[in-house]
Design a protein around this motif. Structure first.
Motif, PDB file in Angstrom:
ATOM      1  N   THR A 108      -0.180  -0.218 -12.138  1.00  0.00           N
ATOM      2  CA  THR A 108      -0.736  -1.521 -11.779  1.00  0.00           C
ATOM      3  C   THR A 108      -0.839  -1.756 -10.275  1.00  0.00           C
ATOM      4  OG1 THR A 108       1.462  -2.567 -11.831  1.00  0.00           O
ATOM      5  CG2 THR A 108       0.219  -2.516 -13.890  1.00  0.00           C
ATOM      6  N   GLY A 109      -0.117  -0.963  -9.494  1.00  0.00           N
ATOM      7  CA  GLY A 109      -0.092  -1.160  -8.049  1.00  0.00           C
ATOM      8  C   GLY A 109      -1.458  -1.107  -7.380  1.00  0.00           C
ATOM      9  N   PRO A 110      -2.317  -0.133  -7.708  1.00  0.00           N
ATOM     10  CA  PRO A 110      -3.622  -0.069  -7.033  1.00  0.00           C
ATOM     11  C   PRO A 110      -4.461  -1.333  -7.218  1.00  0.00           C
ATOM     12  CG  PRO A 110      -3.133   2.027  -8.071  1.00  0.00           C
ATOM     13  CD  PRO A 110      -2.070   1.073  -8.523  1.00  0.00           C
ATOM     14  N   LEU A 111      -4.479  -1.875  -8.430  1.00  0.00           N
ATOM     15  CA  LEU A 111      -5.246  -3.101  -8.671  1.00  0.00           C
ATOM     16  C   LEU A 111      -4.664  -4.269  -7.881  1.00  0.00           C
ATOM     17  CD1 LEU A 111      -7.403  -4.718 -10.138  1.00  0.00           C
ATOM     18  CD2 LEU A 111      -5.802  -5.006 -12.046  1.00  0.00           C
ATOM     19  N   LEU A 112      -3.334  -4.409  -7.915  1.00  0.00           N
ATOM     20  CA  LEU A 112      -2.698  -5.500  -7.176  1.00  0.00           C
ATOM     21  C   LEU A 112      -2.914  -5.344  -5.675  1.00  0.00           C
ATOM     22  CD1 LEU A 112       0.654  -5.798  -9.160  1.00  0.00           C
ATOM     23  CD2 LEU A 112      -1.216  -7.453  -9.129  1.00  0.00           C
ATOM     24  N   ALA A 113      -2.836  -4.107  -5.181  1.00  0.00           N
ATOM     25  CA  ALA A 113      -3.046  -3.867  -3.752  1.00  0.00           C
ATOM     26  C   ALA A 113      -4.470  -4.229  -3.346  1.00  0.00           C
ATOM     27  CB  ALA A 113      -2.756  -2.401  -3.416  1.00  0.00           C
ATOM     28  N   GLY A 114      -5.451  -3.802  -4.154  1.00  0.00           N
ATOM     29  CA  GLY A 114      -6.835  -4.127  -3.839  1.00  0.00           C
ATOM     30  C   GLY A 114      -7.092  -5.621  -3.834  1.00  0.00           C
TER      31      GLY A 114
ATOM     32  N   LEU B 194       7.397  -4.126  -8.679  1.00  0.00           N
ATOM     33  CA  LEU B 194       8.276  -3.180  -7.987  1.00  0.00           C
ATOM     34  C   LEU B 194       9.710  -3.349  -8.464  1.00  0.00           C
ATOM     35  CD1 LEU B 194       8.811  -1.067  -5.744  1.00  0.00           C
ATOM     36  CD2 LEU B 194       9.066  -2.991  -4.155  1.00  0.00           C
ATOM     37  N   ALA B 195      10.152  -4.603  -8.620  1.00  0.00           N
ATOM     38  CA  ALA B 195      11.510  -4.863  -9.078  1.00  0.00           C
ATOM     39  C   ALA B 195      11.769  -4.231 -10.441  1.00  0.00           C
ATOM     40  CB  ALA B 195      11.768  -6.365  -9.148  1.00  0.00           C
ATOM     41  N   ALA B 196      10.835  -4.438 -11.379  1.00  0.00           N
ATOM     42  CA  ALA B 196      10.990  -3.853 -12.709  1.00  0.00           C
ATOM     43  C   ALA B 196      10.965  -2.333 -12.647  1.00  0.00           C
ATOM     44  CB  ALA B 196       9.877  -4.352 -13.623  1.00  0.00           C
ATOM     45  N   SER B 197      10.143  -1.784 -11.776  1.00  0.00           N
ATOM     46  CA  SER B 197      10.000  -0.328 -11.674  1.00  0.00           C
ATOM     47  C   SER B 197      11.266   0.328 -11.143  1.00  0.00           C
ATOM     48  CB  SER B 197       8.812   0.020 -10.768  1.00  0.00           C
ATOM     49  OG  SER B 197       7.596  -0.442 -11.317  1.00  0.00           O
ATOM     50  N   VAL B 198      11.823  -0.231 -10.062  1.00  0.00           N
ATOM     51  CA  VAL B 198      13.011   0.420  -9.494  1.00  0.00           C
ATOM     52  C   VAL B 198      14.226   0.207 -10.392  1.00  0.00           C
ATOM     53  CG1 VAL B 198      12.142   0.232  -7.131  1.00  0.00           C
ATOM     54  CG2 VAL B 198      13.596  -1.591  -8.045  1.00  0.00           C
ATOM     55  N   ALA B 199      14.263  -0.905 -11.129  1.00  0.00           N
ATOM     56  CA  ALA B 199      15.391  -1.133 -12.041  1.00  0.00           C
ATOM     57  C   ALA B 199      15.382  -0.133 -13.183  1.00  0.00           C
ATOM     58  CB  ALA B 199      15.324  -2.556 -12.591  1.00  0.00           C
TER      59      ALA B 199
ATOM     60  N   VAL C  94       1.289 -11.061  -3.750  1.00  0.00           N
ATOM     61  CA  VAL C  94       2.458 -10.418  -3.131  1.00  0.00           C
ATOM     62  C   VAL C  94       3.683 -10.588  -4.027  1.00  0.00           C
ATOM     63  CG1 VAL C  94       4.073 -10.490  -1.185  1.00  0.00           C
ATOM     64  CG2 VAL C  94       1.605 -10.623  -0.764  1.00  0.00           C
ATOM     65  N   ALA C  95       3.886 -11.811  -4.529  1.00  0.00           N
ATOM     66  CA  ALA C  95       5.034 -12.058  -5.406  1.00  0.00           C
ATOM     67  C   ALA C  95       4.912 -11.260  -6.700  1.00  0.00           C
ATOM     68  CB  ALA C  95       5.152 -13.551  -5.708  1.00  0.00           C
ATOM     69  N   GLY C  96       3.708 -11.197  -7.259  1.00  0.00           N
ATOM     70  CA  GLY C  96       3.507 -10.421  -8.483  1.00  0.00           C
ATOM     71  C   GLY C  96       3.781  -8.954  -8.284  1.00  0.00           C
ATOM     72  N   TRP C  97       3.324  -8.418  -7.141  1.00  0.00           N
ATOM     73  CA  TRP C  97       3.585  -7.011  -6.840  1.00  0.00           C
ATOM     74  C   TRP C  97       5.082  -6.764  -6.661  1.00  0.00           C
ATOM     75  CZ3 TRP C  97       5.887  -4.376  -2.887  1.00  0.00           C
ATOM     76  CH2 TRP C  97       5.679  -2.995  -2.864  1.00  0.00           C
ATOM     77  N   LEU C  98       5.771  -7.688  -5.990  1.00  0.00           N
ATOM     78  CA  LEU C  98       7.226  -7.549  -5.836  1.00  0.00           C
ATOM     79  C   LEU C  98       7.922  -7.534  -7.190  1.00  0.00           C
ATOM     80  CD1 LEU C  98       7.987  -9.939  -2.823  1.00  0.00           C
ATOM     81  CD2 LEU C  98       8.337  -7.452  -2.876  1.00  0.00           C
ATOM     82  N   ALA C  99       7.425  -8.349  -8.122  1.00  0.00           N
ATOM     83  CA  ALA C  99       8.026  -8.378  -9.460  1.00  0.00           C
ATOM     84  C   ALA C  99       7.824  -7.044 -10.177  1.00  0.00           C
ATOM     85  CB  ALA C  99       7.421  -9.518 -10.276  1.00  0.00           C
TER      86      ALA C  99
ATOM     87  N   VAL D 253       0.831  -1.210   0.000  1.00  0.00           N
ATOM     88  CA  VAL D 253       0.000   0.000   0.000  1.00  0.00           C
ATOM     89  C   VAL D 253       0.864   1.259   0.000  1.00  0.00           C
ATOM     90  CG1 VAL D 253      -1.681   1.330   1.334  1.00  0.00           C
ATOM     91  CG2 VAL D 253      -1.980  -1.141   1.058  1.00  0.00           C
ATOM     92  N   ALA D 254       1.869   1.307   0.880  1.00  0.00           N
ATOM     93  CA  ALA D 254       2.660   2.536   1.027  1.00  0.00           C
ATOM     94  C   ALA D 254       3.511   2.819  -0.207  1.00  0.00           C
ATOM     95  CB  ALA D 254       3.544   2.438   2.268  1.00  0.00           C
ATOM     96  N   LEU D 255       4.162   1.805  -0.772  1.00  0.00           N
ATOM     97  CA  LEU D 255       5.003   2.054  -1.942  1.00  0.00           C
ATOM     98  C   LEU D 255       4.166   2.324  -3.191  1.00  0.00           C
ATOM     99  CD1 LEU D 255       7.921  -0.462  -1.362  1.00  0.00           C
ATOM    100  CD2 LEU D 255       8.024   2.028  -1.295  1.00  0.00           C
ATOM    101  N   THR D 256       2.981   1.737  -3.264  1.00  0.00           N
ATOM    102  CA  THR D 256       2.082   2.079  -4.370  1.00  0.00           C
ATOM    103  C   THR D 256       1.649   3.537  -4.266  1.00  0.00           C
ATOM    104  OG1 THR D 256       1.279  -0.197  -4.588  1.00  0.00           O
ATOM    105  CG2 THR D 256      -0.125   1.545  -5.471  1.00  0.00           C
ATOM    106  N   LEU D 257       1.317   3.980  -3.061  1.00  0.00           N
ATOM    107  CA  LEU D 257       0.970   5.388  -2.858  1.00  0.00           C
ATOM    108  C   LEU D 257       2.161   6.291  -3.158  1.00  0.00           C
ATOM    109  CD1 LEU D 257      -1.195   5.176   0.386  1.00  0.00           C
ATOM    110  CD2 LEU D 257      -1.979   5.876  -1.887  1.00  0.00           C
ATOM    111  N   ALA D 258       3.363   5.856  -2.777  1.00  0.00           N
ATOM    112  CA  ALA D 258       4.561   6.649  -3.048  1.00  0.00           C
ATOM    113  C   ALA D 258       4.772   6.801  -4.555  1.00  0.00           C
ATOM    114  CB  ALA D 258       5.781   5.985  -2.404  1.00  0.00           C
ATOM    115  N   ALA D 259       4.558   5.702  -5.295  1.00  0.00           N
ATOM    116  CA  ALA D 259       4.740   5.760  -6.747  1.00  0.00           C
ATOM    117  C   ALA D 259       3.793   6.774  -7.382  1.00  0.00           C
ATOM    118  CB  ALA D 259       4.517   4.380  -7.347  1.00  0.00           C
TER     119      ALA D 259
END
Length: 224
Positions: free
Chosen positions: A166-172, A215-220, A208-213, A148-154
């Motif tokens: 995509t974060g809001p949908l995955l978070a929900g 996030l990984a692509a986003s920060v890279a 959770v794993a999908g969201w981490l993936a 939730v927090a990192l999706t809001l930060a993005a």
């Protein structure tokens, strides 16, 4: 390549590997575990009396250590604005609790073994079995805080476009899957069946794993 780009790629690699290790439970499709994936806890795969328990405990340990390392690295070198800092702290908590999960596994599989369920209800199992429920709860809380927090930060800080989209949908979906899982756990513990507990929890960890993936692509990629 700048130091910032190298740092982003390192962070992305740690998170991507962590997401992959956290998805190792899916190998139950290929392995004769004897557990029903629609009913059994994911953690039951790693129980000490299960045939592939050591393997699944190892992958959980690796996943937690990678995400914890990534989160601590981001907290030290990255964005320290409130939502970002809270999100990375949540992921650090998730990683640490996942490591604890691996080190404090279930003793047996209560959804598949009535004798195990009876001993669990009577409090006759090792302390690690009971503590596992606490560490699992902490891991879920940390993961949801991070999501939730990192999706809001993005979205608020206008960075990580893929996560912002995509974060809001995955978070929900992750929150809904968590609600399903908690309801099913309560039903099982009160003797009212499993309510497809395994399916709900597997959906939760998959999200959770999908969201981490993502996030990984986003920060890279940084801001691109």
């Amino acid at each position: 390549m700048s130091a910032t780009e190298r740092g982003g790629r390192l962070l992305g690699a740690l998170l991507a590997l962590g997401a992959a290790a956290y998805s190792a439970w899916a190998l139950e499709i290929l392995l004769p575990t004897g557990l029903d994936p629609l009913q059994a806890y994911v953690s039951e795969l790693a129980a000490t009396d299960q045939p592939y328990g050591a393997f699944f405990r190892t992958t959980d340990l690796v996943a937690g250590a990678l995400v914890l390392t990534a989160a601590l690295y981001a907290l030290r070198t990255g964005d320290r604005r409130p939502w970002a800092a809270a999100g990375w702290a949540g992921l650090a908590l998730f990683g640490a609790a996942t490591v604890a999960d691996a080190r404090l596994p279930l003793a047996c599989a209560p959804t598949a073994d009535p004798a195990c369920a009876a001993r669990e209800a009577a409090g006759l199992l090792p302390a690690a079995h009971t503590v596992h429920a606490v560490t699992s709860g902490v891991a879920v809380a940390g993961a949801l805080l991070g999501i939730v927090a990192l999706t809001l930060a993005a979205r608020r800080y206008r960075r990580w476009p893929a996560l912002a989209r995509t974060g809001p949908l995955l978070a929900g979906c992750a929150l809904a899957a968590t609600a399903w899982t908690l309801t099913a756990v309560a039903a099982f513990q009160s003797g009212h069946g499993t309510w497809s507990l395994g399916a709900g929890q597997r959906l939760q960890v998959l999200l959770v794993a999908g969201w981490l993936a993502v996030l990984a692509a986003s920060v890279a990629r940084g801001r691109r």
